[in-house]
Motif scaffolding. Sequence first.
Motif, PDB file in Angstrom:
ATOM      1  N   LEU A 167     -49.880  33.055   3.537  1.00 16.89           N
ATOM      2  CA  LEU A 167     -49.698  33.367   2.118  1.00 16.89           C
ATOM      3  C   LEU A 167     -48.901  32.243   1.462  1.00 16.89           C
ATOM      4  O   LEU A 167     -47.828  31.877   1.952  1.00 16.89           O
ATOM      5  N   LEU A 168     -49.433  31.685   0.384  1.00 19.28           N
ATOM      6  CA  LEU A 168     -48.769  30.578  -0.303  1.00 19.28           C
ATOM      7  C   LEU A 168     -48.592  30.893  -1.785  1.00 19.28           C
ATOM      8  O   LEU A 168     -49.349  31.683  -2.353  1.00 19.28           O
ATOM      9  N   ALA A 169     -47.608  30.253  -2.388  1.00 21.19           N
ATOM     10  CA  ALA A 169     -47.371  30.416  -3.822  1.00 21.19           C
ATOM     11  C   ALA A 169     -47.950  29.213  -4.555  1.00 21.19           C
ATOM     12  O   ALA A 169     -47.966  28.105  -4.017  1.00 21.19           O
ATOM     13  N   PRO A 170     -48.439  29.401  -5.780  1.00 21.32           N
ATOM     14  CA  PRO A 170     -48.950  28.260  -6.549  1.00 21.32           C
ATOM     15  C   PRO A 170     -47.812  27.336  -6.948  1.00 21.32           C
ATOM     16  O   PRO A 170     -46.699  27.787  -7.220  1.00 21.32           O
TER      17      PRO A 170
ATOM     18  N   ASP B  53     -51.812  35.154 -11.377  1.00 22.16           N
ATOM     19  CA  ASP B  53     -51.828  36.006 -12.567  1.00 22.16           C
ATOM     20  C   ASP B  53     -50.957  35.384 -13.654  1.00 22.16           C
ATOM     21  O   ASP B  53     -50.134  34.501 -13.380  1.00 22.16           O
ATOM     22  N   GLY B  54     -51.147  35.821 -14.866  1.00 21.90           N
ATOM     23  CA  GLY B  54     -50.340  35.332 -15.984  1.00 21.90           C
ATOM     24  C   GLY B  54     -50.414  33.827 -16.143  1.00 21.90           C
ATOM     25  O   GLY B  54     -51.478  33.210 -16.011  1.00 21.90           O
ATOM     26  N   ASP B  55     -49.257  33.225 -16.407  1.00 20.34           N
ATOM     27  CA  ASP B  55     -49.199  31.778 -16.643  1.00 20.34           C
ATOM     28  C   ASP B  55     -49.538  30.964 -15.392  1.00 20.34           C
ATOM     29  O   ASP B  55     -49.880  29.784 -15.496  1.00 20.34           O
ATOM     30  N   LEU B  56     -49.421  31.578 -14.226  1.00 17.54           N
ATOM     31  CA  LEU B  56     -49.652  30.841 -12.982  1.00 17.54           C
ATOM     32  C   LEU B  56     -51.113  30.892 -12.508  1.00 17.54           C
ATOM     33  O   LEU B  56     -51.445  30.289 -11.495  1.00 17.54           O
ATOM     34  N   LYS B  57     -51.966  31.598 -13.238  1.00 14.87           N
ATOM     35  CA  LYS B  57     -53.338  31.776 -12.765  1.00 14.87           C
ATOM     36  C   LYS B  57     -54.080  30.442 -12.625  1.00 14.87           C
ATOM     37  O   LYS B  57     -54.722  30.174 -11.614  1.00 14.87           O
ATOM     38  N   ALA B  58     -53.972  29.590 -13.645  1.00 13.18           N
ATOM     39  CA  ALA B  58     -54.658  28.289 -13.607  1.00 13.18           C
ATOM     40  C   ALA B  58     -54.076  27.415 -12.503  1.00 13.18           C
ATOM     41  O   ALA B  58     -54.815  26.730 -11.778  1.00 13.18           O
ATOM     42  N   THR B  59     -52.759  27.454 -12.350  1.00  5.96           N
ATOM     43  CA  THR B  59     -52.105  26.667 -11.298  1.00  5.96           C
ATOM     44  C   THR B  59     -52.539  27.148  -9.916  1.00  5.96           C
ATOM     45  O   THR B  59     -52.784  26.346  -9.013  1.00  5.96           O
ATOM     46  N   ALA B  60     -52.651  28.473  -9.761  1.00  9.82           N
ATOM     47  CA  ALA B  60     -53.076  29.045  -8.481  1.00  9.82           C
ATOM     48  C   ALA B  60     -54.505  28.615  -8.137  1.00  9.82           C
ATOM     49  O   ALA B  60     -54.803  28.306  -6.972  1.00  9.82           O
ATOM     50  N   THR B  61     -55.356  28.560  -9.144  1.00  8.26           N
ATOM     51  CA  THR B  61     -56.752  28.143  -8.926  1.00  8.26           C
ATOM     52  C   THR B  61     -56.803  26.689  -8.462  1.00  8.26           C
ATOM     53  O   THR B  61     -57.556  26.337  -7.547  1.00  8.26           O
ATOM     54  N   ARG B  62     -55.981  25.835  -9.080  1.00  3.95           N
ATOM     55  CA  ARG B  62     -55.934  24.420  -8.676  1.00  3.95           C
ATOM     56  C   ARG B  62     -55.373  24.282  -7.266  1.00  3.95           C
ATOM     57  O   ARG B  62     -55.882  23.498  -6.457  1.00  3.95           O
TER      58      ARG B  62
END
Length: 326
Positions: A171-174, A200-209
């Motif tokens: 499990l990793l964090a964006p 989720d939220g503001d981190l969704k795009a970062t998580a996708t990258r």
Amino acid sequence: MDTQVLSEKVVAQDRRALARAITLVESSRADHRETAAALIEDIRRKSPHQALRIGLSGTPGVGKSTFIESFGTFLTEQGLRVAVLAVDPSSARSGGSILGDKTRMERLSRNPNAFIRPSPSQSHLGGVARRTREAVALCEGAGFDVILIETVGVGQSETVVAEMSDLFILLLAPAGGDELQGVKRGIMEMADIILVNKADGDLKATATRTCADYSGALRLLRKRPQDPEGFPKAMTVSALEEDGLAKAWEEMQALTTWRREAGHFAGRRAAQARFWFEEEVKQALLAQLQAPSARAAMDQLGQEVAQGATSPTAAAQQMLDTLTKG
């Protein structure tokens, strides 16, 4: 409680008896160890049930407890019984758990189809309590379908949890810092599925990258024989919004099914059994050094080495000869 009675209660899915049995196997007292070994053998004979063992690791703060609560609740809604063996960092003074997983997984802890057991890591490498493997066997005997083994996120030494699980989930964090450099190559090579949490939220795009970065990195790793095409893989999930859990479970099932059909599942379990047999022998040999006579001999030889009367190598050989003859 008599071993026979306790084993019958565990197999009958008595939660209190299971908790008592785990307390017994975690004890280091010699008489308790003997009773625990007999208990586990008795349960194995009475209940050959096999659960899916999922090891879960990740750096502190990545949201392991939140993920386990959401994922565990999702699994119970599918009609599955879930056991969570959460290994907590230990207090250096008392040896007890610093974090209380039952307080952090309040919703899951009240679920009648879930069982949560925190255990202090007691400074064991790999963030796994030495007796976690035996606790897994007890939970299997109690008829649980899925066993989640949460570990202290300590990096490379997570190899221990891989030796007691069928699937190893990282499990990793964006935007965890340094992205790919934030995780050692060794632990990535062990992972079957990488889940980028907090998508989720503001981190969704970062998580996708971040997920795309890890997907690319996984393709560069040497292919393992126990993986079908497309594995290991990286995915995004949101434990908070409970998004992506169904897809993650689908992929875990697909990988498990493929490994069963290809013979890797049974082969892996056999290799793990051998690994733990050898570990038990090593630990038993180390325990001999704690006997009063062995401690006295160690102290005497240690003084001679410190005074220069003998070399460390010669003293070590003498100590080994003493143990062998004893």
